[in-house]
Enzyme design. Structure first.
Site, PDB file in Angstrom:
ATOM      1  N   HIS A 289       0.824  -1.207   0.000  1.00  0.00           N
ATOM      2  CA  HIS A 289       0.000   0.000   0.000  1.00  0.00           C
ATOM      3  C   HIS A 289       0.861   1.260   0.000  1.00  0.00           C
ATOM      4  O   HIS A 289       0.568   2.226  -0.711  1.00  0.00           O
ATOM      5  CB  HIS A 289      -0.942   0.002   1.196  1.00  0.00           C
ATOM      6  CG  HIS A 289      -2.059  -0.986   1.086  1.00  0.00           C
ATOM      7  ND1 HIS A 289      -3.042  -0.892   0.127  1.00  0.00           N
ATOM      8  CD2 HIS A 289      -2.339  -2.105   1.804  1.00  0.00           C
ATOM      9  CE1 HIS A 289      -3.887  -1.906   0.259  1.00  0.00           C
ATOM     10  NE2 HIS A 289      -3.482  -2.647   1.267  1.00  0.00           N
TER      11      HIS A 289
ATOM     12  N   HIS B 258      23.669  56.567 -28.571  1.00  0.00           N
ATOM     13  CA  HIS B 258      24.087  56.235 -27.196  1.00  0.00           C
ATOM     14  C   HIS B 258      25.411  55.493 -27.255  1.00  0.00           C
ATOM     15  O   HIS B 258      25.445  54.268 -27.412  1.00  0.00           O
ATOM     16  CB  HIS B 258      23.013  55.398 -26.499  1.00  0.00           C
ATOM     17  CG  HIS B 258      23.155  55.403 -25.002  1.00  0.00           C
ATOM     18  ND1 HIS B 258      23.792  54.416 -24.308  1.00  0.00           N
ATOM     19  CD2 HIS B 258      22.753  56.325 -24.076  1.00  0.00           C
ATOM     20  CE1 HIS B 258      23.754  54.679 -23.015  1.00  0.00           C
ATOM     21  NE2 HIS B 258      23.136  55.842 -22.835  1.00  0.00           N
TER      22      HIS B 258
END
Length: 460
Positions: A289, A363
């Site tokens: 289980h 830039h």
């Protein structure tokens, strides 16, 4: 498309719980679509409901137990297997004690109960867990599971108890279809070893067990003194005789491989705690289980990861989607792609920094660097996606900048870099949002800030 099922009418059975020794009545009731399987403790104040799902499993020691707070229901696996085998999606299970009765140790009494009630088809479609890739689980070099893609559910399982008793040995079983469950697997009974149940009884456990509620493997010699000792442990038993075939009292198996079939039954019941039937091939060896539960969790984890990936793909954008979502246009649109967005929570965006960007013309032309303020603007636009994505036309919003705080530039961004922008919501109050943004090149943080903006209804 297969439809969901519930039962036709309320039906009940009563019996004794294996571990508690308590008498319990189980009543199965019809339930609406998408209700699922839920257990209700009718003997507990306010009758708490416990969904039969992995998240509610609280114990796997000698069976499967689910619970919420102090309310628990144990030994549910045989009933869950019956639900799975009969394709019951929705049922309200009322139980008057903390344990489902063991009955004859199989699922057959529950199958007969469901058949007596009748099965009703519902309008909603069944939802399946479709296995799309192999998954494996190994434990201690013995327990093994393999889950593989298939267009239907089928299972093959091996047990190996040859080291404990030759009568059990190595067994194998295969179920090719759930349609075979009721006749070929449901009647298989749980089993135990005589030495084991003696030990459990000595400890005051298995209070409701007897030598006829399971297939008992006789793994100890039975002298008259030992028989007398067993009778003291189980005073209500009838005659106790050694079995010539390895099973106490000469118990006849219902199938040559009944013990292995019962392990398959347990696995089917435990997997149904996923909340949906599985479409896939299950191969397993030496199961328990606890191991069944781990395999089910592994399947669920894969399912959740697959759903998350599908959601991310669904929420991915190309530039056309971005043009629809943001008011910005060239040359001020600073997002090329949205790769992930969770509305009002987070977003991940991509900006490909190329030499053709207009700002590089002025830039630092001899040493081109992406302006930091444009990195901040890229974070703001990603925040706009996060804050406005998924809104319907009646609440379409546009974002207006209000403040920038804690700005830090960590590294230069140059042509050829791929800027990954990540934003995360920090606060959302009455149309004013505050979010954190970070920009990365590969795995290096190049810029970060906290931004505040107002979400206003789009005009025009």
């Amino acid at each position: 498309m297969a439809k969901q099922h519930t039962i036709g009418s309320s039906v009940s059975l009563s019996g004794i719980g294996l571990h508690t020794g308590e008498k319990a009545t189980v009543t199965l009731n019809a339930a609406p679509e998408n209700y699922g399987i839920r257990f209700v403790r009718s003997d507990v104040p306010n009758s708490p409901e416990i969904p039969a799902l992995l998240d509610y499993v609280v114990d796997l020691a000698r069976g499967t137990t689910i619970g919420i707070n102090e309310a628990k229901v144990s030994t549910i696996e045989h009933l869950m297997a019956a639900f799975a085998g009969m394709e019951i999606d929705n049922c309200r299970v009322e139980v008057s004690a903390s344990e489902i009765p063991l009955m004859d140790g199989s699922s057959l009494p529950f199958i007969e109960l469901l058949e007596h009630s009748g099965i009703v088809e519902q309008d909603a479609d069944r939802q399946f867990i479709v296995i799309d890739k192999p998954m494996m689980l190994y434990q201690k070099g013995e327990v093994a599971y393999g889950v593989f893609p298939s267009d239907h559910f089928y299972i093959t399982l091996l047990t190996d108890y040859g080291h404990k008793h030759p009568a059990v040995g190595v067994q194998h079983t295969t179920m090719f279809s759930l349609k075979d469950f009721a006749k070929e697997f449901a009647p298989s009974r749980t089993f135990c070893f005589l030495s084991e149940i003696e030990m459990l009884r000595e400890k005051g456990l298995i209070k409701g067990g007897n030598l006829h509620s399971a297939v008992v493997v006789q793994d100890v010699e039975l002298s008259q003194d030992h028989i007398d000792y067993i009778k003291r442990l189980f005073p209500d038993e009838g005659p106790i005789t050694p079995g010539t075939d390895g099973f106490l009292n000469g118990t006849k198996l219902r199938f040559p491989n009944e013990l292995c079939r019962h392990k398959a039954l347990d696995l089917i019941g435990d997997l149904y705690l996923l909340g949906k039937p599985v479409l896939g091939l299950i191969q397993a060896a030496r199961t328990s289980h606890a191991a069944n539960h781990e395999m089910a969790k592994k399947i669920r984890e894969h399912l959740l990861a697959r759903e998350e990936l599908a959601a991310r793909k669904k929420n991915s954008y190309d530039v056309q989607d971005i043009l629809t979502a943001l008011p910005h246009r060239y040359p001020f649109l600073l997002i090329d792609k949205i790769v992930d967005v969770v509305p009002d929570k987070s977003a991940v965006c991509i900006k490909n920094v190329t030499f053709n960007e207009p700002f590089f013309q002025g830039h630092f032309p001899g040493n081109p660097v992406m302006p930091g303020v444009l990195q901040v603007e890229a974070m703001a636009q990603a925040g706009g996606i996060m804050g406005t994505y998924g809104k319907d036309s009646s609440e379409e919003k546009v974002m207006y900048f209000m403040a920038v705080d804690k700005v830090r530039f960590r590294q230069i961004v140059r042509p050829g870099d791929c800027l990954r922008i990540e934003v995360k919501m920090l606060q959302n109050r009455r149309g004013t949002i505050k979010f954190a943004g970070k920009c990365f090149v590969e795995d290096k943080l190049v810029c970060e800030a906290e931004l505040m903006a107002m979400l206003a209804k789009k005009e025009g």
